[in-house]
Design an enzyme around this catalytic site. Structure first.
Site, PDB file in Angstrom:
ATOM      1  N   GLY A   1       0.809  -1.224   0.000  1.00  0.00           N
ATOM      2  CA  GLY A   1       0.000   0.000   0.000  1.00  0.00           C
ATOM      3  C   GLY A   1       0.840   1.270   0.000  1.00  0.00           C
ATOM      4  O   GLY A   1       2.071   1.233  -0.146  1.00  0.00           O
TER       5      GLY A   1
ATOM      6  N   LEU B   1      -3.718  -7.427  -1.380  1.00  0.00           N
ATOM      7  CA  LEU B   1      -3.868  -6.579  -2.573  1.00  0.00           C
ATOM      8  C   LEU B   1      -5.306  -6.059  -2.737  1.00  0.00           C
ATOM      9  O   LEU B   1      -5.740  -5.763  -3.845  1.00  0.00           O
ATOM     10  CB  LEU B   1      -3.409  -7.321  -3.843  1.00  0.00           C
ATOM     11  CG  LEU B   1      -1.956  -7.839  -3.809  1.00  0.00           C
ATOM     12  CD1 LEU B   1      -1.611  -8.589  -5.100  1.00  0.00           C
ATOM     13  CD2 LEU B   1      -0.960  -6.687  -3.613  1.00  0.00           C
TER      14      LEU B   1
ATOM     15  N   SER C   1      -3.831   6.380  14.072  1.00  0.00           N
ATOM     16  CA  SER C   1      -4.190   7.596  13.341  1.00  0.00           C
ATOM     17  C   SER C   1      -4.571   8.709  14.301  1.00  0.00           C
ATOM     18  O   SER C   1      -5.128   8.440  15.376  1.00  0.00           O
ATOM     19  CB  SER C   1      -5.391   7.266  12.449  1.00  0.00           C
ATOM     20  OG  SER C   1      -5.969   8.426  11.933  1.00  0.00           O
TER      21      SER C   1
ATOM     22  N   TYR D   1     -14.286   3.564  11.207  1.00  0.00           N
ATOM     23  CA  TYR D   1     -12.864   3.409  10.885  1.00  0.00           C
ATOM     24  C   TYR D   1     -12.011   3.878  12.065  1.00  0.00           C
ATOM     25  O   TYR D   1     -11.114   3.171  12.539  1.00  0.00           O
ATOM     26  CB  TYR D   1     -12.486   4.214   9.625  1.00  0.00           C
ATOM     27  CG  TYR D   1     -10.995   4.412   9.510  1.00  0.00           C
ATOM     28  CD1 TYR D   1     -10.165   3.351   9.160  1.00  0.00           C
ATOM     29  CD2 TYR D   1     -10.398   5.647   9.812  1.00  0.00           C
ATOM     30  CE1 TYR D   1      -8.783   3.510   9.102  1.00  0.00           C
ATOM     31  CE2 TYR D   1      -9.019   5.810   9.749  1.00  0.00           C
ATOM     32  CZ  TYR D   1      -8.217   4.741   9.395  1.00  0.00           C
ATOM     33  OH  TYR D   1      -6.853   4.897   9.360  1.00  0.00           O
TER      34      TYR D   1
ATOM     35  N   LYS E   1      -9.303   1.867  14.978  1.00  0.00           N
ATOM     36  CA  LYS E   1      -7.939   2.236  15.407  1.00  0.00           C
ATOM     37  C   LYS E   1      -7.876   2.345  16.929  1.00  0.00           C
ATOM     38  O   LYS E   1      -6.939   1.869  17.573  1.00  0.00           O
ATOM     39  CB  LYS E   1      -7.514   3.566  14.755  1.00  0.00           C
ATOM     40  CG  LYS E   1      -7.347   3.492  13.250  1.00  0.00           C
ATOM     41  CD  LYS E   1      -6.165   2.620  12.866  1.00  0.00           C
ATOM     42  CE  LYS E   1      -6.103   2.320  11.393  1.00  0.00           C
ATOM     43  NZ  LYS E   1      -5.111   1.317  11.023  1.00  0.00           N
TER      44      LYS E   1
END
Ligand code: NAD
Ligand code: WQD
Length: 339
Positions: free
Chosen positions: A10, A33, A124, A149, A153
């Site tokens: 990535g 992938l 993040s 999302y 984290k």
């Protein structure tokens, strides 16, 4: 001894491979992938002038991971693999909880089984939610994230801390990235979003190259100097170097509490600052319209990166000009990304 790089094909992973290689580290990439292609690996091979061990697989696939641990002598992991689209996570939360959280749990179980106990995790700045003030220090409150999302984290950070409490031979570095942008100076690898980019920098770059008609600036009435949102953009190569420093640090220690470290520049730039800097770097005009605020956005978010300097001797070196020049080089040389 090798470092297992999950998600190494990535955007951030591929740049990190180059910096690890420069520092003499040996690694193996494990990636399904789902948001990348083998082309990024091929291009990294060209840059570092050697072939890369690559295994295609999903971190939720315990058997596949076990095979990798049997095949290679792995002593640490940098765990990039994860889904990262905020909007998609709101529509498909279970997909995010499964991929990001189940994926991490399976990885940790296999690491434990093979007595591999060093991990660097991609967290993040989103875990800080809407901060009470800026710049943001690592001890600011977390967990008030506005989307699934971000919660993945936050939950994974908590899982890692619980794991350490149960077994303090685990050595854990949680890196909280601010806004990664830019590309390798060769212009051969970079960020390759699927479809319409959600993030600012790829949208600006695609507008400059003529793929998008204009940039919609989400909100012109924020409490900032020009009314547009402010973020801490960090060059992806600086970010990649932060991972090398984290691995160096974990390798020097035998026992250490989980580290939580901001990786940012400490400087906040507005959307309009970014547009102007990109216009200068590319020589292109970026047409834009100021529209409504985007739901869930915050006004301002930038780091205090002094802890990274203190413990890793790491600081971001690249400027907003470097970020825009390198991003433009990548975009203009590869208007359709890796395709
Ligand atoms: P990316 O999508 O380019 O890279 C993630 C890689 O992980 C991809 O190659 C993808 O194919 C792979 N992957 C996803 N799920 C997988 C699975 N289940 N098994 C194996 N491989 C899997 O994203 P990126 O920008 O390089 O981000 C890397 C990490 O950093 C992610 O965890 C992301 O959440 C985190 N992060 C990114 C940003 C950002 O703005 N780019 C900011 C903060 C944190
Ligand atoms: C930056 C600024 C927008 C697009 C997101 C995730 C975060 C992290 C990084 C992974 C904001 C404005 C954007 C556009 C705009 N990712 N903008 N027009 O929102 O800070 O963070 O990516 O962990 O979790 O939430 O980044 O690049 O989307 O936005 O005006 O077309 O640009 O409003 O002020 P953000 P971004």
């Amino acid at each position: 001894m090798k470092i297992l790089i999950t998600g190494g094909a990535g955007y951030i992973g591929s740049h990190t491979l180059i910096e690890l290689d420069k520092s003499g580290y040996d690694f193996i990439v494990f990636d399904n992938l789902s948001n990348s292609s083998k082309e990024s690996i091929k291009r990294v091979e060209k840059i570092i002038n050697k072939s890369i061990y690559f295994e295609e697989g999903d971190v939720r696939d315990k058997k596949a991971l076990e095979e990798v641990f049997k095949k290679y002598d792995i002593d640490s992991v940098i765990h990039f693999a994860g889904l990262k689209s905020v909007g998609e996570s709101v529509c498909e939360p279970l997909k995010y909880y499964d991929n990001n959280i189940t994926g991490t749990l399976v990885l940790l179980e296999v690491m434990e089984k093979f007595n591999c106990k060093k991990i660097v995790f991609s967290s993040s700045a989103t875990v800080y939610g809407n901060p009470s003030s800026n710049p943001i220090k690592e001890d600011f409150s977390v967990g008030n994230t506005t989307n699934p999302y971000g919660r993945t984290k936050y939950f994974i950070e908590e899982i890692l801390k619980d794991l350490y409490s149960s077994d303090n031979s685990f050595q854990i570095a949680i890196l909280r990235y601010f806004n990664p942008v830019g590309a390798h100076e060769s212009g051969t690898i970079g960020e390759d979003p699927n479809g319409i980019p959600n993030n600012l920098m790829p949208f600006i770059a695609q507008t400059a190259v003529g793929k998008r008609e204009f940039l919609s600036i989400f909100g012109g009435d924020y409490d900032s100097a020009d009314g547009t949102g402010v973020r801490d953009y960090i060059h992806v190569v600086d970010l990649a170097c932060g991972h090398v420093k984290a691995i160096d640090y974990l390798n020097k220690k035998t026992r250490i509490e989980p580290l939580i470290v901001n990786l940012g520049t400490g400087i906040g730039y507005s959307v309009l600052d970014m547009v102007k800097a990109f216009e200068k770097a590319s020589g292109k005009i970026i047409p834009y319209k100021i529209v409504e605020r985007r739901e869930g956005d915050i006004s301002t978010c930038y780091s205090n990166p002094s802890y990274a300097k203190e413990i890793f001797d790491w600081e971001a070196k690249k400027t907003i000009e470097d970020m825009c020049i390198d991003s433009w080089k990548w975009q203009s040389n590869n208007p359709d990304g890796y395709n």
